[in-house]
Design an enzyme around this catalytic site. Structure first.
Site, PDB file in Angstrom:
ATOM      1  N   GLU A  85       2.883  -0.263  -8.570  1.00 56.77           N
ATOM      2  CA  GLU A  85       2.735  -1.671  -8.795  1.00 56.77           C
ATOM      3  C   GLU A  85       3.587  -1.815 -10.416  1.00 56.77           C
ATOM      4  OE1 GLU A  85      -0.020  -5.489 -10.046  1.00 56.77           O
ATOM      5  OE2 GLU A  85      -1.066  -3.665  -9.378  1.00 56.77           O
ATOM      6  N   LYS A  93       3.905  -2.465  -4.609  1.00 52.77           N
ATOM      7  CA  LYS A  93       3.236  -3.900  -5.004  1.00 52.77           C
ATOM      8  C   LYS A  93       3.990  -4.573  -6.119  1.00 52.77           C
ATOM      9  CE  LYS A  93      -1.293  -6.116  -6.249  1.00 52.77           C
ATOM     10  NZ  LYS A  93      -2.596  -5.849  -6.319  1.00 52.77           N
TER      11      LYS A  93
END
Length: 341
Positions: free
Chosen positions: A178, A220
């Protein structure tokens, strides 16, 4: 490392019509959310709230593929003594765990941060695996501002993400990678696009250096979007078009899936953007959601810490999960929101 199994889990996390519930708010973040609804942030209240979500049968079994947990939550048991991880597993969803330990100021780089938590991560991952976690999450934070981000901040955060991902795969845990470019600020969508492109390119370069198997991970990212304070907010169509163009330029097709963060968008904006992207298919990877606030704001408000409101909280959660499940197949329409209201 069993890459076939990692790939199977990664594919299940981004299965069509399903997405990931980010229920991994730190103690500080959930306190802010609870303060807003007038609830004391005690361990028991945090447990009761998350148990309410995990026992939402419709949402969990039909629209949620996995749940990212906070360290406190993964060790908690429900009121009846059932481990919360078992509630998640019994619904057919996969338990996951946030493993980074937050951010610190980056030396020599004023206003920039680096995510920490690599020390002893290998030992922690073993314990999380034994408890039932099959994927993990590590968030890097990149801010856009005057003269930032620096290449230093992008490099050190990409390097840490890749080291974390390699440690996860060795522990037979799928890493969610992420790198979040924040939407705070007054920058326009093109500036967000340019910075996110630099961040993603550097991240995948580092993942290759650390020998991370791309088939056994999930990305992500943020969407390409206008800063919150930007005078000109990009349309839903422009966000979708630029985000897909960006991802096609930066994300190898070997990656099984991409699960977006909502990053401060409103509930409906996050849903509409995801839905519009699916109109631009076919896409080389699964594309879905990994939302925290955009899935939870409505159920938190409906619940408000009262046992008699559990059913209302679960209905609100099921609605948002269903809306995003439809968006992850390009089947959402804004009229469905009005019907529910």
């Amino acid at each position: 490392m069993n890459l076939t199994e990692l790939n199977r889990i990664a594919a299940a996390m981004v299965a069509p019509g399903k997405g990931i519930l980010a229920a991994d708010e730190s103690s500080g973040t959930i306190k802010k959310r609870f303060d807003a609804i007038g609830v004391d942030s005690t361990e028991e209240n945090r447990r009761d709230y998350r148990e309410m979500l995990f026992r939402s049968k419709d949402a969990m079994s039909q629209y949620i593929s996995g749940v990212i947990l906070y360290d406190e939550t993964i060790w908690q048991d429900a009121k009846d003594g059932t481990p919360l991880v078992k509630l998640i597993e019994s619904s057919g969803a996969i338990p996951g765990i946030k493993v980074d330990e937050g951010t610190q100021a980056l030396p020599m780089c004023p206003g920039e941060l680096v995510t920490v938590g690599l020390d002893k991560l290998a030992e922690r991952l073993k314990k999380y695996y034994e408890r039932g976690a099959r994927f993990a999450k590590w968030r890097a934070v990149i801010d856009i501002g005057s003269g930032i981000p620096s290449m230093t901040a992008i490099s050190v955060n990409a390097h840490a993400l890749a080291r974390y991902a390699a440690l996860c795969q060795v522990a037979q845990i799928v890493p969610i990678v992420e790198p979040e470019v924040l939407m705070d600020g007054d920058h326009d969508i093109d500036r967000c696009y340019e910075v996110t492109q630099r961040v993603l390119n550097k991240t995948f370069q580092e993942l290759r250096v650390q020998r991370v198997a791309l088939e056994g991970m999930v990305l992500k990212p943020n969407m390409a979007i206008s800063g919150k304070k930007c005078v000109k907010q990009a349309s839903v169509e422009e966000v979708a078009e630029k985000t897909i163009r960006l991802l096609k330029a930066c994300v190898p097709a070997a990656v099984p899936g991409i699960a977006f963060l909502s990053g401060g968008q409103s509930d409906e904006e996050a849903t509409a953007h995801l839905n519009a992207m699916h109109k631009l298919g076919p896409l080389p990877w699964g594309l879905t959601f990994s939302y925290g606030r955009a899935l939870q704001a409505a159920p938190q408000k409906a619940w408000s810490g009262r046992p008699e409101n559990v059913a209302a909280g679960q209905r609100a959660f099921s609605h948002r999960a269903r809306m995003n499940g439809l968006a992850s197949k390009g089947e959402w329409q804004s009229s469905l929101e009005q019907k529910a209201a």
